[in-house]
Design an enzyme around this catalytic site. Structure first.
Site, PDB file in Angstrom:
ATOM      1  CB  THR A  11      47.320  30.889  43.180  1.00  0.00           C
ATOM      2  OG1 THR A  11      46.657  30.854  44.525  1.00  0.00           O
ATOM      3  CG2 THR A  11      47.225  29.448  42.691  1.00  0.00           C
ATOM      4  CB  ALA A  13      51.580  38.868  44.991  1.00  0.00           C
ATOM      5  NE  ARG A  39      39.253  30.855  48.495  1.00  0.00           N
ATOM      6  CZ  ARG A  39      40.508  31.719  48.575  1.00  0.00           C
ATOM      7  NH1 ARG A  39      40.577  32.120  47.315  1.00  0.00           N
ATOM      8  NH2 ARG A  39      41.143  31.809  49.536  1.00  0.00           N
ATOM      9  CB  CYS A 133      57.757  43.357  53.139  1.00  0.00           C
ATOM     10  SG  CYS A 133      56.166  44.017  53.578  1.00  0.00           S
ATOM     11  CD  GLN A 160      54.662  49.547  55.147  1.00  0.00           C
ATOM     12  OE1 GLN A 160      54.712  49.675  56.306  1.00  0.00           O
ATOM     13  NE2 GLN A 160      54.228  48.298  54.813  1.00  0.00           N
ATOM     14  CB  SER A 163      52.840  44.361  46.266  1.00  0.00           C
ATOM     15  OG  SER A 163      53.916  45.145  46.944  1.00  0.00           O
ATOM     16  NE  ARG A 239      49.002  49.401  52.283  1.00  0.00           N
ATOM     17  CZ  ARG A 239      49.674  48.055  52.607  1.00  0.00           C
ATOM     18  NH1 ARG A 239      50.935  48.043  51.800  1.00  0.00           N
ATOM     19  NH2 ARG A 239      49.227  47.207  53.372  1.00  0.00           N
ATOM     20  CG  HIS A 246      57.174  48.395  51.251  1.00  0.00           C
ATOM     21  ND1 HIS A 246      56.079  48.456  50.704  1.00  0.00           N
ATOM     22  CD2 HIS A 246      57.202  47.447  52.195  1.00  0.00           C
ATOM     23  CE1 HIS A 246      55.161  47.514  51.105  1.00  0.00           C
ATOM     24  NE2 HIS A 246      56.011  46.833  52.090  1.00  0.00           N
TER      25      HIS A 246
HETATM   26  C1  2RA Z   1      52.281  45.421  54.181  1.00  0.00           C
HETATM   27  N1  2RA Z   1      54.137  44.286  55.217  1.00  0.00           N
HETATM   28  O1  2RA Z   1      52.919  45.961  53.283  1.00  0.00           O
HETATM   29  C2  2RA Z   1      52.542  44.234  55.057  1.00  0.00           C
HETATM   30  C3  2RA Z   1      52.195  42.768  54.728  1.00  0.00           C
HETATM   31  N2  2RA Z   1      52.948  42.310  53.680  1.00  0.00           N
HETATM   32  O2  2RA Z   1      50.864  45.675  54.093  1.00  0.00           O
END
Ligand code: 2RA
Length: 339
Positions: A11, A13, A39, A133, A160, A163, A239, A246
């Protein structure tokens, strides 16, 4: 008469992307079992014209008769349940970080180091780890060059997508963007600070040397995948407010000279890599362009002017974090078991 496949975390991503990739690649499963924590057990999922009820992965016999178990439900679930799957004779392909650095567990990017899983075969329980990833996306482009001119040092700066922090983070980025545009305070449940119209150091915990865990994954996983404990790697992971792909800026120092034209030829021939490098139009890889695509895209290929005699190269790489960064890579590992 293909393999019986279990998906743990169907369930989420990545779990949903497992199903999309299985269909896209016509993976020849004989049967499919969807497993999740208590759950989520009981949820109904329609897939390829059939209705599946998600089952509790902690139930006795949850992995009975399973040949391949694709896990993407976090390291805690993998540590708690992968051994039971292995005991049932399944080959576990684990997308979490739980086993990546275990010396007995192959860490595999099929286009890069397929030889690492030479001892793994259907019918004999084992764990194969999917790399992180950002490591997959980086090494898909860099490894072909490394094989040619041997990387001495790699410096990676990542940008990044949401996701990587899960479907809820993607939803929160959309919500926050709406809120900020409407002049409302942003909802910050997933991250402790505003994400929309902002960037921040990756949310992974900071370790004793001042790096975060995401950066240390890039360092350690690269050395394991290349089987090279001496290669020098450093990373800064950030991020950024994109949805599912990414982007990574990569600086390379080689043992041997590598001119950019040769680099371009090598990348053009590299499996799973597309070149997007149009200087005249100033068009290079973007997260949007690679979203929902299998290939990683590489551009900004140029000699590093701060290094001598063509021993330095700069690249910019984008890749879909959910697909090649997770689900596609895992399904490709499963395909290798069918050969
Ligand atoms: C991220 N690689 O992008 C890590 C977890 N998938 O936050």
């Amino acid at each position: 008469d293909g393999p019986s496949v279990a998906i743990v975390g169907a369930t989420g991503a990545v779990g949903q992307e497992f199903l999309r990739v299985i269909t896209a690649r016509d993976f020849p499963y004989r049967s499919l079992r969807l497993l999740a924590s208590e759950r989520s057990a009981g949820k109904r999922i329609d897939f390829e014209g059939r209705g599946y009820t998600v089952q509790d992965l902690a139930a006795p016999g949850a992995f009975e008769g399973i040949d391949i178990a694709l896990f993407s439900a976090g390291g805690g679930v993998s540590r708690a349940h992968a051994p039971a799957a292995v005991a049932s004779g399944a080959v576990v392909v684990d997308n979490s970080s739980a086993y990546r650095m275990d010396p007995d567990v192959p860490l595999v990017i099929p286009e890069v180091n397929p030889e690492a899983m030479a001892d793994v075969r259907l019918g004999k329980g084992a764990i194969v780890a999917n790399p992180n990833c950002s490591t997959i996306i980086c090494l898909m482009a860099v490894t072909p060059l490394h094989r040619h001119a041997k990387v001495k040092r790699m410096v990676v700066s990542t940008y990044q997508a949401a996701s990587g922090a899960g479907a809820a983070a993607m939803e929160e980025l959309k919500l926050q963007t709406q809120e900020v545009l409407e002049g409302k305070p942003p909802t910050c449940n997933i991250f402790s600070q505003q994400y929309a119209f902002n960037i921040f150091s990756h949310n992974a915990p900071i370790v004793e040397n001042g790096y975060n865990e995401e950066e240390m994954k890039m360092v350690k996983e690269t050395r394991k995948i290349w089987n090279d404990k001496d290669v020098r790697v450093t990373a800064t992971c950030i991020r950024v407010p994109t949805m599912r792909a990414h982007a990574e800026s990569v600086n390379l120092q080689f043992e041997k000279p590598l001119d950019e034209d040769t680099a371009r030829e090598i990348l053009r021939a590299a499996p799973g890599v597309t070149i997007s490098d149009d200087r005249a139009a100033n068009r290079f890889p973007t997260p949007l362009e690679v979203s929902d695509k299998d290939d990683v895209s590489v551009g900004r290929i140029r000699q590093d002017l701060s290094q001598d005699d063509n021993r330095g190269l700069e690249l910019f790489v984008c890749g879909d974090q959910i697909r090649k960064g997770a689900a596609l890579n895992a399904v490709q590992i499963a395909e290798m078991l069918l050969k």
